[in-house]
Design a protein around this motif. Structure first.
Motif, PDB file in Angstrom:
ATOM      1  N   ILE A 141       2.370   2.461  -7.013  1.00  0.00           N
ATOM      2  CA  ILE A 141       2.618   2.452  -5.564  1.00  0.00           C
ATOM      3  C   ILE A 141       3.661   3.464  -5.098  1.00  0.00           C
ATOM      4  CG2 ILE A 141       1.901   0.057  -5.319  1.00  0.00           C
ATOM      5  CD1 ILE A 141       4.864  -0.699  -5.059  1.00  0.00           C
ATOM      6  N   GLU A 197       2.210   6.154  -2.630  1.00  0.00           N
ATOM      7  CA  GLU A 197       1.761   5.525  -1.381  1.00  0.00           C
ATOM      8  C   GLU A 197       2.951   5.128  -0.519  1.00  0.00           C
ATOM      9  OE1 GLU A 197      -0.801   2.100  -1.896  1.00  0.00           O
ATOM     10  OE2 GLU A 197      -1.799   3.054  -3.590  1.00  0.00           O
ATOM     11  N   LYS A 198       3.898   4.480  -1.136  1.00  0.00           N
ATOM     12  CA  LYS A 198       5.050   3.951  -0.407  1.00  0.00           C
ATOM     13  C   LYS A 198       5.972   5.068   0.075  1.00  0.00           C
ATOM     14  CE  LYS A 198       8.230   0.108  -0.736  1.00  0.00           C
ATOM     15  NZ  LYS A 198       8.809  -0.901  -1.613  1.00  0.00           N
ATOM     16  N   ILE A 205       5.160   6.400   3.496  1.00  0.00           N
ATOM     17  CA  ILE A 205       5.497   5.464   4.579  1.00  0.00           C
ATOM     18  C   ILE A 205       7.009   5.410   4.787  1.00  0.00           C
ATOM     19  CG2 ILE A 205       5.353   3.069   5.353  1.00  0.00           C
ATOM     20  CD1 ILE A 205       2.743   2.881   3.666  1.00  0.00           C
ATOM     21  N   GLU A 256       3.641   0.405   9.866  1.00  0.00           N
ATOM     22  CA  GLU A 256       2.904   0.978   8.734  1.00  0.00           C
ATOM     23  C   GLU A 256       3.183   0.224   7.434  1.00  0.00           C
ATOM     24  OE1 GLU A 256       0.679   3.563   8.573  1.00  0.00           O
ATOM     25  OE2 GLU A 256       0.733   3.782  10.755  1.00  0.00           O
ATOM     26  N   ILE A 257       4.449  -0.096   7.176  1.00  0.00           N
ATOM     27  CA  ILE A 257       4.784  -0.767   5.917  1.00  0.00           C
ATOM     28  C   ILE A 257       4.183  -2.176   5.879  1.00  0.00           C
ATOM     29  CG2 ILE A 257       7.058  -1.772   6.498  1.00  0.00           C
ATOM     30  CD1 ILE A 257       6.457   0.069   3.244  1.00  0.00           C
ATOM     31  N   SER A 313       1.455  -3.167   7.547  1.00  0.00           N
ATOM     32  CA  SER A 313       0.010  -2.987   7.411  1.00  0.00           C
ATOM     33  C   SER A 313      -0.360  -2.610   5.972  1.00  0.00           C
ATOM     34  CB  SER A 313      -0.452  -1.898   8.379  1.00  0.00           C
ATOM     35  OG  SER A 313      -1.804  -1.639   8.213  1.00  0.00           O
ATOM     36  N   TRP A 314       0.400  -1.691   5.386  1.00  0.00           N
ATOM     37  CA  TRP A 314       0.163  -1.268   4.009  1.00  0.00           C
ATOM     38  C   TRP A 314       0.313  -2.450   3.041  1.00  0.00           C
ATOM     39  CZ3 TRP A 314       3.931  -1.146   0.058  1.00  0.00           C
ATOM     40  CH2 TRP A 314       3.515  -0.574  -1.135  1.00  0.00           C
ATOM     41  N   ARG A 326      -2.685  -3.973   0.891  1.00  0.00           N
ATOM     42  CA  ARG A 326      -2.503  -3.897  -0.559  1.00  0.00           C
ATOM     43  C   ARG A 326      -2.698  -5.272  -1.206  1.00  0.00           C
ATOM     44  NH1 ARG A 326       1.723  -4.764  -3.226  1.00  0.00           N
ATOM     45  NH2 ARG A 326       1.847  -4.039  -5.347  1.00  0.00           N
TER      46      ARG A 326
END
Length: 147
Positions: free
Chosen positions: A103, A106-107, A110, A124-125, A127-128, A132
């Motif tokens: 991750i 990806e992280k 964000i 965003e975090i 939603s992610w 996930r």
């Protein structure tokens, strides 16, 4: 407080980290771990092993039962591989082995938003993280199923 241990899988290809909840169990409770590559070559024994999405954790159930009886007062027949894993007494440190590495990229994208647009970052975090978790559940990871 949890103790953390790491073990290489039986074939030596991968490493898995474990948390041992409240230091109830000792590191010797987890005797072996098998990654998806080497787990296909082992005979699964549900009395001492737990299968999680291709990975197998092998426990020393005699030691686990002794520790659970002496430290928790739990009847030995209640101490199973599922109990050890699901109650966090000997479980993955993450949702699955290697998750933190998976991750990072990806992280990072964000987290970069935090300095530029904090409100968008929080959206965003969240939603992610939700997406996930749904993906991990769909993939069949045991710890994700419990949430």
């Amino acid at each position: 407080m949890c103790m953390e241990i790491s073990l290489r899988c039986f074939c030596g290809d991968r490493e898995a980290s474990f948390n041992l909840r409240d230091n109830i169990m000792t590191k010797e409770v987890v005797t072996r771990v098998y990654c998806p590559t080497c787990s296909s070559k082992v005979e699964f024994d549900s009395q001492r092993m737990l299968w999680d999405n291709g990975w197998i954790i092998e426990y020393d159930m005699d030691l686990a039962r002794f520790m659970a009886v002496s430290k928790l007062g739990i009847p030995p027949e209640e101490v199973t591989p599922e109990f050890l894993f699901d109650q966090g007494y000997a479980t993955w440190k993450e949702f699955y082995p290697g998750e933190l590495e998976d991750i990072q990229e990806e992280k990072a994208a964000i987290v970069a938003l935090l300095k530029v647009d904090p409100q968008r970052y929080f959206c965003e975090i969240r939603s992610w993280a939700n997406a996930r978790m749904e993906r991990l559940k769909a993939e069949g990871w045991r710890k994700a199923q419990a949430i």
